[in-house]
Scaffold this motif. Structure first.
Motif, PDB file in Angstrom:
ATOM      1  N   THR A 157     -35.875  11.483  27.433  1.00 49.32           N
ATOM      2  CA  THR A 157     -34.738  10.608  27.701  1.00 49.32           C
ATOM      3  C   THR A 157     -33.606  10.836  26.709  1.00 49.32           C
ATOM      4  OG1 THR A 157     -36.263   8.972  28.567  1.00 49.32           O
ATOM      5  CG2 THR A 157     -34.062   8.222  28.079  1.00 49.32           C
ATOM      6  N   TRP A 158     -33.923  10.894  25.439  1.00 49.92           N
ATOM      7  CA  TRP A 158     -32.864  11.058  24.446  1.00 49.92           C
ATOM      8  C   TRP A 158     -32.413  12.495  24.341  1.00 49.92           C
ATOM      9  CZ3 TRP A 158     -34.893   7.840  19.747  1.00 49.92           C
ATOM     10  CH2 TRP A 158     -34.836   6.489  20.076  1.00 49.92           C
ATOM     11  N   LEU A 159     -33.366  13.399  24.155  1.00 50.49           N
ATOM     12  CA  LEU A 159     -32.996  14.795  23.931  1.00 50.49           C
ATOM     13  C   LEU A 159     -32.617  15.492  25.236  1.00 50.49           C
ATOM     14  CD1 LEU A 159     -35.750  15.721  21.326  1.00 50.49           C
ATOM     15  CD2 LEU A 159     -33.447  14.874  20.916  1.00 50.49           C
ATOM     16  N   GLY A 160     -33.304  15.154  26.316  1.00 49.34           N
ATOM     17  CA  GLY A 160     -33.024  15.794  27.591  1.00 49.34           C
ATOM     18  C   GLY A 160     -31.960  15.086  28.400  1.00 49.34           C
ATOM     19  N   GLY A 161     -31.749  13.823  28.144  1.00 53.91           N
ATOM     20  CA  GLY A 161     -30.746  13.053  28.861  1.00 53.91           C
ATOM     21  C   GLY A 161     -31.088  12.800  30.318  1.00 53.91           C
ATOM     22  N   ARG A 162     -32.378  12.743  30.634  1.00 55.01           N
ATOM     23  CA  ARG A 162     -32.798  12.519  32.019  1.00 55.01           C
ATOM     24  C   ARG A 162     -33.505  11.177  32.142  1.00 55.01           C
ATOM     25  NH1 ARG A 162     -35.735  17.819  31.595  1.00 55.01           N
ATOM     26  NH2 ARG A 162     -37.264  16.259  31.088  1.00 55.01           N
ATOM     27  N   PRO A 167     -23.016   8.725  24.567  1.00 54.81           N
ATOM     28  CA  PRO A 167     -23.070   9.910  25.428  1.00 54.81           C
ATOM     29  C   PRO A 167     -24.242   9.919  26.413  1.00 54.81           C
ATOM     30  CG  PRO A 167     -22.851  10.550  23.118  1.00 54.81           C
ATOM     31  CD  PRO A 167     -23.082   9.082  23.156  1.00 54.81           C
ATOM     32  N   ASN A 168     -25.289   9.200  26.126  1.00 59.32           N
ATOM     33  CA  ASN A 168     -26.488   9.220  26.972  1.00 59.32           C
ATOM     34  C   ASN A 168     -26.655   7.859  27.639  1.00 59.32           C
ATOM     35  OD1 ASN A 168     -29.006   9.407  28.110  1.00 59.32           O
ATOM     36  ND2 ASN A 168     -29.991  10.263  26.304  1.00 59.32           N
ATOM     37  N   TYR A 215     -29.044   6.807  29.386  1.00 62.58           N
ATOM     38  CA  TYR A 215     -30.440   6.346  29.409  1.00 62.58           C
ATOM     39  C   TYR A 215     -30.922   5.863  28.050  1.00 62.58           C
ATOM     40  CZ  TYR A 215     -30.639   8.676  33.915  1.00 62.58           C
ATOM     41  OH  TYR A 215     -30.411   9.057  35.202  1.00 62.58           O
ATOM     42  N   ALA A 216     -30.092   5.956  27.024  1.00 58.47           N
ATOM     43  CA  ALA A 216     -30.540   5.678  25.662  1.00 58.47           C
ATOM     44  C   ALA A 216     -30.930   4.219  25.456  1.00 58.47           C
ATOM     45  CB  ALA A 216     -29.474   6.083  24.656  1.00 58.47           C
ATOM     46  N   VAL A 217     -30.126   3.284  25.925  1.00 58.45           N
ATOM     47  CA  VAL A 217     -30.440   1.861  25.691  1.00 58.45           C
ATOM     48  C   VAL A 217     -31.698   1.437  26.455  1.00 58.45           C
ATOM     49  CG1 VAL A 217     -29.612  -0.506  25.925  1.00 58.45           C
ATOM     50  CG2 VAL A 217     -28.091   1.256  25.038  1.00 58.45           C
ATOM     51  N   PRO A 218     -31.822   1.750  27.755  1.00 67.58           N
ATOM     52  CA  PRO A 218     -33.082   1.404  28.419  1.00 67.58           C
ATOM     53  C   PRO A 218     -34.287   2.085  27.777  1.00 67.58           C
ATOM     54  CG  PRO A 218     -31.442   2.023  30.048  1.00 67.58           C
ATOM     55  CD  PRO A 218     -30.857   2.299  28.704  1.00 67.58           C
ATOM     56  N   ALA A 219     -34.113   3.326  27.317  1.00 71.53           N
ATOM     57  CA  ALA A 219     -35.219   4.024  26.657  1.00 71.53           C
ATOM     58  C   ALA A 219     -35.585   3.350  25.343  1.00 71.53           C
ATOM     59  CB  ALA A 219     -34.850   5.490  26.418  1.00 71.53           C
ATOM     60  N   LEU A 220     -34.599   2.879  24.590  1.00 72.71           N
ATOM     61  CA  LEU A 220     -34.886   2.167  23.339  1.00 72.71           C
ATOM     62  C   LEU A 220     -35.619   0.859  23.600  1.00 72.71           C
ATOM     63  CD1 LEU A 220     -31.640   2.725  21.264  1.00 72.71           C
ATOM     64  CD2 LEU A 220     -33.948   3.457  20.662  1.00 72.71           C
ATOM     65  N   LEU A 221     -35.227   0.164  24.652  1.00 73.08           N
ATOM     66  CA  LEU A 221     -35.921  -1.081  25.004  1.00 73.08           C
ATOM     67  C   LEU A 221     -37.376  -0.801  25.373  1.00 73.08           C
ATOM     68  CD1 LEU A 221     -33.137  -2.787  27.138  1.00 73.08           C
ATOM     69  CD2 LEU A 221     -33.928  -3.493  24.870  1.00 73.08           C
ATOM     70  N   LEU A 222     -37.586   0.207  26.194  1.00 72.25           N
ATOM     71  CA  LEU A 222     -38.938   0.560  26.615  1.00 72.25           C
ATOM     72  C   LEU A 222     -39.745   1.125  25.454  1.00 72.25           C
ATOM     73  CD1 LEU A 222     -40.756   0.495  29.043  1.00 72.25           C
ATOM     74  CD2 LEU A 222     -39.884   2.734  29.694  1.00 72.25           C
ATOM     75  N   LEU A 223     -39.103   1.896  24.595  1.00 67.63           N
ATOM     76  CA  LEU A 223     -39.790   2.446  23.430  1.00 67.63           C
ATOM     77  C   LEU A 223     -40.271   1.322  22.506  1.00 67.63           C
ATOM     78  CD1 LEU A 223     -40.665   5.037  21.995  1.00 67.63           C
ATOM     79  CD2 LEU A 223     -38.464   5.015  20.811  1.00 67.63           C
ATOM     80  N   GLY A 224     -39.499   0.247  22.403  1.00 70.19           N
ATOM     81  CA  GLY A 224     -39.942  -0.896  21.611  1.00 70.19           C
ATOM     82  C   GLY A 224     -41.227  -1.498  22.140  1.00 70.19           C
ATOM     83  N   LEU A 225     -41.350  -1.565  23.448  1.00 67.05           N
ATOM     84  CA  LEU A 225     -42.581  -2.079  24.060  1.00 67.05           C
ATOM     85  C   LEU A 225     -43.751  -1.136  23.817  1.00 67.05           C
ATOM     86  CD1 LEU A 225     -43.632  -4.424  25.747  1.00 67.05           C
ATOM     87  CD2 LEU A 225     -43.016  -3.136  27.783  1.00 67.05           C
ATOM     88  N   VAL A 226     -43.504   0.154  23.899  1.00 68.44           N
ATOM     89  CA  VAL A 226     -44.552   1.144  23.649  1.00 68.44           C
ATOM     90  C   VAL A 226     -44.993   1.089  22.183  1.00 68.44           C
ATOM     91  CG1 VAL A 226     -45.015   3.630  23.554  1.00 68.44           C
ATOM     92  CG2 VAL A 226     -43.880   2.660  25.550  1.00 68.44           C
ATOM     93  N   VAL A 227     -44.044   1.001  21.260  1.00 67.02           N
ATOM     94  CA  VAL A 227     -44.374   0.931  19.829  1.00 67.02           C
ATOM     95  C   VAL A 227     -45.160  -0.350  19.525  1.00 67.02           C
ATOM     96  CG1 VAL A 227     -43.346   0.637  17.528  1.00 67.02           C
ATOM     97  CG2 VAL A 227     -42.516   2.426  19.054  1.00 67.02           C
ATOM     98  N   ALA A 228     -44.785  -1.459  20.147  1.00 62.82           N
ATOM     99  CA  ALA A 228     -45.529  -2.712  19.938  1.00 62.82           C
ATOM    100  C   ALA A 228     -46.958  -2.582  20.463  1.00 62.82           C
ATOM    101  CB  ALA A 228     -44.801  -3.862  20.619  1.00 62.82           C
TER     102      ALA A 228
END
Length: 147
Positions: free
Chosen positions: A35-40, A114-115, A117-130
């Motif tokens: 999501t971050w590096l690939g931008g998809r 620039p991306n 998908y970054a904010v939704p990915a950060l939100l989802l990443l927070g759930l994964v990290v938790a």
């Protein structure tokens, strides 16, 4: 000690917790790299689909582990799960608080602009990290209890 004997020495909750830590770490790597590096958005969708399935994974693992006349979980397991719930809530609260703080400044928002998908990915990443924090707490508590 044979592999089967080592497996029987570990409680079900500990084995499951360490497997889930590995799975969630893989989900986090997929999410960050794609999501971050690939931008998809494909990795975002994959994690969104896989996340609810984790409850089914636990049910399936418990049904595979169940043996007649043997309890899978007792009061100790409930106490360990309660500690894991606290770790999950603390990790999620810290993640989302830091995210809100970071996004409240122009510099934080500019990094993500620039991306799309970054904010939704950060939100989802927070759930994964938790989830990683919660499952790692379970595994660590079982090991600590066994020692």
């Amino acid at each position: 000690m044979s592999r089967a004997a080592a497996r029987d020495a570990q409680p079900f909750g500990e084995r499951f917790a360490w497997r889930m830590v590995g799975m969630f770490a893989g989900m986090a790597l997929l999410l960050v790299a794609g999501t971050w590096l690939g931008g998809r958005g494909t990795p975002l969708a994959a994690v969104l689909i896989a996340l609810p399935l984790t409850y089914g994974f636990r049910w399936r693992a418990a049904s595979d582990e169940a043996r007649p006349g043997r309890a899978l979980e007792d009061e100790r397991d409930a106490a360990i799960r309660a500690r894991a719930d606290v770790a999950f809530r603390r990790a999620a609260s810290c993640w989302f608080g830091a995210l809100a703080l970071g996004l409240s400044f122009d510099a934080g928002r500019a990094l993500l602009a620039p991306n799309g998908y970054a904010v939704p990915a950060l939100l989802l990443l927070g759930l994964v990290v938790a989830n990683i924090a919660g499952h790692a707490t379970v595994g660590w508590r079982y090991r600590q209890d066994r020692a």
